[in-house]
Design a protein around this motif. Structure first.
Motif, mmCIF file in Angstrom:
data_model
loop_
_atom_site.group_PDB
_atom_site.id
_atom_site.type_symbol
_atom_site.label_atom_id
_atom_site.label_comp_id
_atom_site.label_asym_id
_atom_site.label_seq_id
_atom_site.Cartn_x
_atom_site.Cartn_y
_atom_site.Cartn_z
ATOM 1 N N GLU A 1 11.401 -38.404 -48.692
ATOM 2 C CA GLU A 1 10.475 -37.262 -48.681
ATOM 3 C C GLU A 1 9.807 -37.094 -50.036
ATOM 4 O OE1 GLU A 1 12.061 -33.895 -45.575
ATOM 5 O OE2 GLU A 1 13.098 -34.076 -47.491
ATOM 6 N N LYS B 1 6.705 -37.485 -40.724
ATOM 7 C CA LYS B 1 7.652 -36.385 -40.508
ATOM 8 C C LYS B 1 8.516 -36.619 -39.270
ATOM 9 C CE LYS B 1 6.537 -33.764 -43.941
ATOM 10 N NZ LYS B 1 7.390 -33.758 -45.097
ATOM 11 N N GLY B 2 7.945 -37.231 -38.233
ATOM 12 C CA GLY B 2 8.707 -37.461 -37.006
ATOM 13 C C GLY B 2 9.918 -38.351 -37.238
ATOM 14 N N THR B 3 9.743 -39.377 -38.065
ATOM 15 C CA THR B 3 10.855 -40.290 -38.352
ATOM 16 C C THR B 3 11.952 -39.565 -39.118
ATOM 17 O OG1 THR B 3 9.296 -42.132 -38.439
ATOM 18 C CG2 THR B 3 11.458 -42.497 -39.407
ATOM 19 N N LEU B 4 11.556 -38.792 -40.126
ATOM 20 C CA LEU B 4 12.545 -38.049 -40.916
ATOM 21 C C LEU B 4 13.255 -37.000 -40.070
ATOM 22 C CD1 LEU B 4 10.587 -37.563 -44.257
ATOM 23 C CD2 LEU B 4 12.462 -39.140 -43.797
ATOM 24 N N THR B 5 12.505 -36.336 -39.190
ATOM 25 C CA THR B 5 13.105 -35.332 -38.310
ATOM 26 C C THR B 5 14.119 -35.986 -37.373
ATOM 27 O OG1 THR B 5 11.079 -34.022 -38.405
ATOM 28 C CG2 THR B 5 12.586 -33.549 -36.597
ATOM 29 N N ALA B 6 13.788 -37.149 -36.830
ATOM 30 C CA ALA B 6 14.710 -37.855 -35.925
ATOM 31 C C ALA B 6 16.011 -38.205 -36.638
ATOM 32 C CB ALA B 6 14.049 -39.112 -35.381
ATOM 33 N N THR C 1 17.300 -36.679 -39.316
ATOM 34 C CA THR C 1 18.011 -35.435 -39.620
ATOM 35 C C THR C 1 18.686 -34.866 -38.375
ATOM 36 O OG1 THR C 1 16.391 -34.986 -41.359
ATOM 37 C CG2 THR C 1 17.745 -33.148 -40.641
ATOM 38 N N GLU C 2 17.980 -34.885 -37.241
ATOM 39 C CA GLU C 2 18.556 -34.362 -35.995
ATOM 40 C C GLU C 2 19.728 -35.220 -35.511
ATOM 41 O OE1 GLU C 2 15.238 -34.058 -33.321
ATOM 42 O OE2 GLU C 2 14.505 -32.215 -34.261
#
Length: 197
Positions: A62, A69-74, A76-77
């Protein structure tokens, strides 16, 4: 000495021998059960280390790039889901192990997508913190594989002990424990697609 005392003495000696043998069997089962718990703790420690490294990796990515953002969110989730799944090693079931394995597979999959996506960011690839984290993750993945292998070896030793006759007659309260198995589909090579525009 009275004649009736000889058979009674023999019976008492036999009872004492059987008692100490049964006690040894029970104590052996406890030791092996504790070994399974310890081995499972080592597996969890390895996964916790990976989860901590993933958090640092996400922060580094980051901070170093305007990353998807979608890759980082995936990532993290998946990490949050994996840390929410707990397994009690004393009452471990195949279902619990499958659920844990599925959550960890989600982390591995999301992490793989993140590392493949990094290829589009040369400045991130040369970031020393990122490179160090990548090395740490590779080392941790090897540690996880080793921990899982040792867990399965410990489970095998435990299962052999409690399931073999005559131990099984005395160890009804010690059920067979499941092995850590590979995730479904892990026998197929992953499809890596470098879609760099």
């Amino acid at each position: 000495m009275k004649k009736w005392m000889i058979p009674v003495g023999i019976i008492v000696v036999i009872i004492v021998i059987i008692f100490f043998w049964a006690m040894g069997v029970k104590n052996g089962a406890i030791t092996k059960s504790q070994g399974v718990k310890e081995s499972w703790g080592n597996v969890q420690t390895s996964y916790e280390r990976r989860n901590a490294l993933i958090g640092n990796l996400v922060k580094t990515v980051e901070g170093a790039a305007n990353f998807e953002k979608g890759t980082l969110t995936a990532v993290t989730e998946a990490r949050a889901k994996a840390t929410s799944v707990t397994v009690d090693p004393s009452n471990i079931t195949p279902e619990q192990l499958a659920q844990f394995n599925q959550a960890q597979s989600g982390v591995s999959s999301a992490l793989s997508r993140l590392l493949v996506s990094v290829e589009a960011y040369p400045q991130l690839q040369s970031n020393q913190n990122f490179l160090k984290l990548q090395d740490e993750l590779a080392s941790t993945e090897n540690e996880i594989r080793t921990s899982r292998t040792r867990f399965n070896e410990t489970v095998k030793d435990y299962n052999n002990y409690v399931l073999k006759f005559p131990n099984s007659m005395f160890l009804g309260g010690y059920p067979e424990k499941p092995y850590f198995e590979a995730s479904a589909g892990s026998d197929k090579a992953p499809d890596v697609n470098f879609n760099i525009k």
